[in-house]
Design a protein around this motif. Sequence first.
Motif, mmCIF file in Angstrom:
data_model
loop_
_atom_site.group_PDB
_atom_site.id
_atom_site.type_symbol
_atom_site.label_atom_id
_atom_site.label_comp_id
_atom_site.label_asym_id
_atom_site.label_seq_id
_atom_site.Cartn_x
_atom_site.Cartn_y
_atom_site.Cartn_z
ATOM 1 N N ASN A 131 -15.809 -9.293 -1.516
ATOM 2 C CA ASN A 131 -16.552 -8.679 -0.408
ATOM 3 C C ASN A 131 -16.892 -7.212 -0.656
ATOM 4 O OD1 ASN A 131 -16.461 -11.096 1.015
ATOM 5 N ND2 ASN A 131 -14.549 -10.555 2.048
ATOM 6 N N GLY A 132 -17.200 -6.890 -1.920
ATOM 7 C CA GLY A 132 -17.613 -5.530 -2.236
ATOM 8 C C GLY A 132 -16.502 -4.510 -2.324
ATOM 9 N N HIS A 133 -15.248 -4.971 -2.269
ATOM 10 C CA HIS A 133 -14.109 -4.057 -2.320
ATOM 11 C C HIS A 133 -13.064 -4.520 -3.335
ATOM 12 C CE1 HIS A 133 -15.667 -2.914 1.683
ATOM 13 N NE2 HIS A 133 -15.063 -1.757 1.461
ATOM 14 N N TRP A 134 -12.385 -3.536 -3.903
ATOM 15 C CA TRP A 134 -11.142 -3.810 -4.608
ATOM 16 C C TRP A 134 -10.009 -3.844 -3.593
ATOM 17 C CZ3 TRP A 134 -10.951 -5.383 -9.483
ATOM 18 C CH2 TRP A 134 -12.047 -5.127 -10.298
ATOM 19 N N ASN A 135 -9.033 -4.700 -3.860
ATOM 20 C CA ASN A 135 -7.886 -4.862 -2.974
ATOM 21 C C ASN A 135 -6.593 -4.822 -3.788
ATOM 22 O OD1 ASN A 135 -9.344 -6.206 -0.342
ATOM 23 N ND2 ASN A 135 -10.251 -6.948 -2.234
ATOM 24 N N LEU A 136 -5.565 -4.210 -3.233
ATOM 25 C CA LEU A 136 -4.234 -4.296 -3.841
ATOM 26 C C LEU A 136 -3.204 -4.214 -2.732
ATOM 27 C CD1 LEU A 136 -2.757 -1.277 -3.865
ATOM 28 C CD2 LEU A 136 -4.251 -0.906 -5.802
ATOM 29 N N ILE A 137 -1.987 -4.624 -3.057
ATOM 30 C CA ILE A 137 -0.907 -4.534 -2.077
ATOM 31 C C ILE A 137 0.237 -3.694 -2.628
ATOM 32 C CG2 ILE A 137 -1.433 -6.641 -0.797
ATOM 33 C CD1 ILE A 137 0.613 -8.142 -2.431
ATOM 34 N N VAL A 138 0.977 -3.083 -1.697
ATOM 35 C CA VAL A 138 2.124 -2.232 -2.013
ATOM 36 C C VAL A 138 3.324 -2.771 -1.251
ATOM 37 C CG1 VAL A 138 3.076 0.109 -1.862
ATOM 38 C CG2 VAL A 138 0.640 -0.211 -2.362
ATOM 39 N N GLY A 139 4.476 -2.827 -1.918
ATOM 40 C CA GLY A 139 5.692 -3.354 -1.295
ATOM 41 C C GLY A 139 6.394 -2.307 -0.444
ATOM 42 N N SER A 140 7.047 -2.788 0.645
ATOM 43 C CA SER A 140 7.732 -1.859 1.535
ATOM 44 C C SER A 140 8.760 -2.609 2.387
ATOM 45 C CB SER A 140 6.713 -1.152 2.437
ATOM 46 O OG SER A 140 7.334 -0.123 3.182
ATOM 47 N N LYS A 141 9.375 -1.886 3.317
ATOM 48 C CA LYS A 141 10.272 -2.493 4.307
ATOM 49 C C LYS A 141 10.299 -1.617 5.551
ATOM 50 C CE LYS A 141 14.668 -0.305 3.064
ATOM 51 N NZ LYS A 141 16.073 -0.521 2.665
ATOM 52 N N ASN A 142 10.680 -2.227 6.661
ATOM 53 C CA ASN A 142 10.831 -1.506 7.920
ATOM 54 C C ASN A 142 11.868 -2.240 8.766
ATOM 55 O OD1 ASN A 142 10.542 0.189 10.080
ATOM 56 N ND2 ASN A 142 8.587 -0.642 10.760
ATOM 57 N N ASN A 143 13.015 -1.600 8.979
ATOM 58 C CA ASN A 143 14.101 -2.209 9.770
ATOM 59 C C ASN A 143 14.488 -3.592 9.257
ATOM 60 O OD1 ASN A 143 14.329 -0.009 11.555
ATOM 61 N ND2 ASN A 143 12.589 -0.757 12.764
ATOM 62 N N GLY A 144 14.638 -3.713 7.949
ATOM 63 C CA GLY A 144 15.055 -4.978 7.350
ATOM 64 C C GLY A 144 13.935 -5.969 7.140
ATOM 65 N N ARG A 145 12.740 -5.651 7.582
ATOM 66 C CA ARG A 145 11.594 -6.544 7.426
ATOM 67 C C ARG A 145 10.873 -6.228 6.120
ATOM 68 N NH1 ARG A 145 7.857 -9.631 10.327
ATOM 69 N NH2 ARG A 145 9.105 -9.513 12.227
ATOM 70 N N TYR A 151 -4.463 -2.489 0.731
ATOM 71 C CA TYR A 151 -5.371 -1.342 0.646
ATOM 72 C C TYR A 151 -6.674 -1.785 -0.007
ATOM 73 C CZ TYR A 151 -1.517 1.672 1.987
ATOM 74 O OH TYR A 151 -0.493 2.258 2.683
ATOM 75 N N ARG A 152 -7.796 -1.185 0.472
ATOM 76 C CA ARG A 152 -9.123 -1.526 -0.049
ATOM 77 C C ARG A 152 -9.836 -0.277 -0.551
ATOM 78 N NH1 ARG A 152 -9.975 -3.295 5.121
ATOM 79 N NH2 ARG A 152 -9.418 -5.442 5.610
ATOM 80 N N SER A 153 -10.685 -0.488 -1.571
ATOM 81 C CA SER A 153 -11.468 0.623 -2.106
ATOM 82 C C SER A 153 -12.754 0.094 -2.735
ATOM 83 C CB SER A 153 -10.665 1.391 -3.160
ATOM 84 O OG SER A 153 -11.458 2.381 -3.779
ATOM 85 N N ARG A 154 -13.857 0.819 -2.536
ATOM 86 C CA ARG A 154 -15.106 0.415 -3.189
ATOM 87 C C ARG A 154 -15.129 0.821 -4.660
ATOM 88 N NH1 ARG A 154 -19.149 -1.789 -0.453
ATOM 89 N NH2 ARG A 154 -19.226 -1.598 1.821
ATOM 90 N N TYR A 155 -14.602 2.009 -4.951
ATOM 91 C CA TYR A 155 -14.739 2.542 -6.308
ATOM 92 C C TYR A 155 -13.403 2.880 -6.960
ATOM 93 C CZ TYR A 155 -19.417 2.969 -4.415
ATOM 94 O OH TYR A 155 -20.625 2.698 -3.814
#
Length: 515
Positions: A131-145, A151-155
Motif C-alpha cells: 500500500n505504498g508504505h514500508w512496514n516494520l514491527i518493534v518488540g515491547s512490553k507493558n505491565n506483563g503484556r 511503524y510505517r514509512s514511505r521512504y
Amino acid sequence: MYYKGFYHLFYQYNPKGAVWGNIVWGHSVSKDMINWVPLEPAIVPSKPFDKYGCWSGSATILPGDKPVIIYTGIINEKPEPGHQAQSYAIPANYSDPYLRKWIKPDNNPIIKPIHENVSSFRDPTTAWFNNGHWNLIVGSKNNGRGITYLYRSRYFIKWTKAKHPFHTKKDVGMWECPDFYPISSQGTNGLDTSTLADNVKYVFKASLDITRFDYYTIGSYNLVKDKYVPDNTSVDGWAGLRYDYGNFYASKTFFDPIKKRRILWGWANESSTRSEDIAKGWAGIQLIPRKVWLDPSGHNLLQWPINELERLRDQKIELSNVKINKGNTVEVKGINVVQADVDVTFTFSSLAKAELYDKKWENFPPEDLAKSICGIKGATVQGGLGPFGLLTLASSKLEEYTPVFFRIFKTTGIKHKVLFCSDASPSSINKNEYKPSFGGFVDVDLTTKKLSLRSLIDHSVVESFAEGGKTVISSRVYPTLAINENAHLHLFNNGSEIVMIERLNAWSMKTAHIN
C-alpha cells in the motif's frame, strides 16, 4: 541477507570477552552458509544514539539492491537495561560485496519511544512493502503484556506508528526479537517478506524474555486493520508452538532469493558456567541454518538443515533391518561420532504395548508438559513402545550420554501421543553444568508404524529433528569423558515392543572452514 554473491550474517557480539556486554554487530560472510569468513564488526557504539550498545535489529534490501540495517541503539544506561531507540545504517560502498564499512547518518534515531516503555523497545524486524508504505514491527512490553508496535514509512526515513499494536498478548512478558513473514500454503518454497497473495499464510514469532524460548503462531494478516490474527489452531502464548524445544533463542528468518527458500537462524546459549565460558574463551553459537516451510496440515512449520550441510559429509555407515529387543543397544561404529550426521527410521509391528497416558500429567504447566514427562520418563525408565532412539556422546561405560528418543502413549479411544525427548541430565559428570531434560510432542500419523529421527552431533551440540522436522530439540552438553575418540554412539530400545531399524545412514562430518 544475501548480497552480491554472499550470505551476510550479523550477530550480537562482545569483542572484549565471553560474557554479555559491550554489544556490537559482528559480521561474517559465506557463499554457502556453512563455511564462513569473519569480517570486522559492522556496527559499533560511536554516536550519542548508540553510545551504550548496538543491539539487535534486521536488514532490509531496498529497491535497486540497496541494503539498510535498522537496529536498537542504547542511548542511556538508565533505566535498566537501557534507554532504547531504533537507528539505521547504510553501506559506505554499495559496490563492495563484503559490505565492510557501514555509515550511521546523523538524523538517527529514526524511531523513538514516546509513550512506549523506553527500556523495553527493541529488535526491529525486516521491513515489508505494501500500500505504498514500508512496514516494520518493534518488540515491547507493558505491565506483563507482550506487544509489537507497527511503524510505517514511505521512504524508510520518517516513520509513523500505527494507531493500534500489530499484535499483543497479556501475561507473556517482553517480546524480544519478533519476526513476521509470509509462508506459502503450498509447497516448500519460501516467499519474499513483502509477498501478498491468496495462498499465503503468515508466521509471527516472539522470543519470550521470561522463558528464553521462541514461540510462533500461524495466522492471517489483516491489511485493513494492520493487525496480525493467529489462527484458532495456534495457541498464542507460553503453551504455544516452538521452533525448537531446547537451547534455541533470538532466532531470525530471511528470504534466500537464490534458492527461493526461507532460512531460519537460531542462537544456542551455553549450558556451561560463566567461569567455564571465560576459560574456553567463547560463549554462544549459531545452530545450523534451517529451511522452513508450512506443514501440509497448515497447523505447524517444518524445519530441516539446509542441503549445503551435506557437503561436509565424509565416511558413511549404513544399517538396515536391525532388530533391537528390550534393554538392548547397537553401537554405530566406523564414523567420527563427535562430528556426525545421523538419519534413522524406526519401525514397530504394533501399537498395542504403548503405555497409558497418565491424566495426572495434565496438572503440569501446559508450556512445560512434554518437558516434564521427559524428566519423569527418561531413557532408563522401561516402557511399552519406547523409549527408543539414540544414545549420543556416550562414554564407554555409559557414565555420560545424551539420549534422544521417542516414547508413545495411548490416550482416549485409539489416539496416541508421541513424546520426543533430548535429555541432557546424564550428559556429563560435571555437576556445574545446566543439564535439563527437553521434550516436545510430535503430531504424526502412526498408521505406518514408523518414526524418523535425524541428529546433528557436534561436540557440545546435539540438534535433533523428529519426523522430517515436525518437532526439533537442540541440546548443549559438555561431557568430560565422552569426548573425541572416547565418545560412542548407540541405538537403543528400552521398551517391551521390539523396534526395528528399517534404515540408518550416518556420516562423519568434516569441519567447516572459518577463514
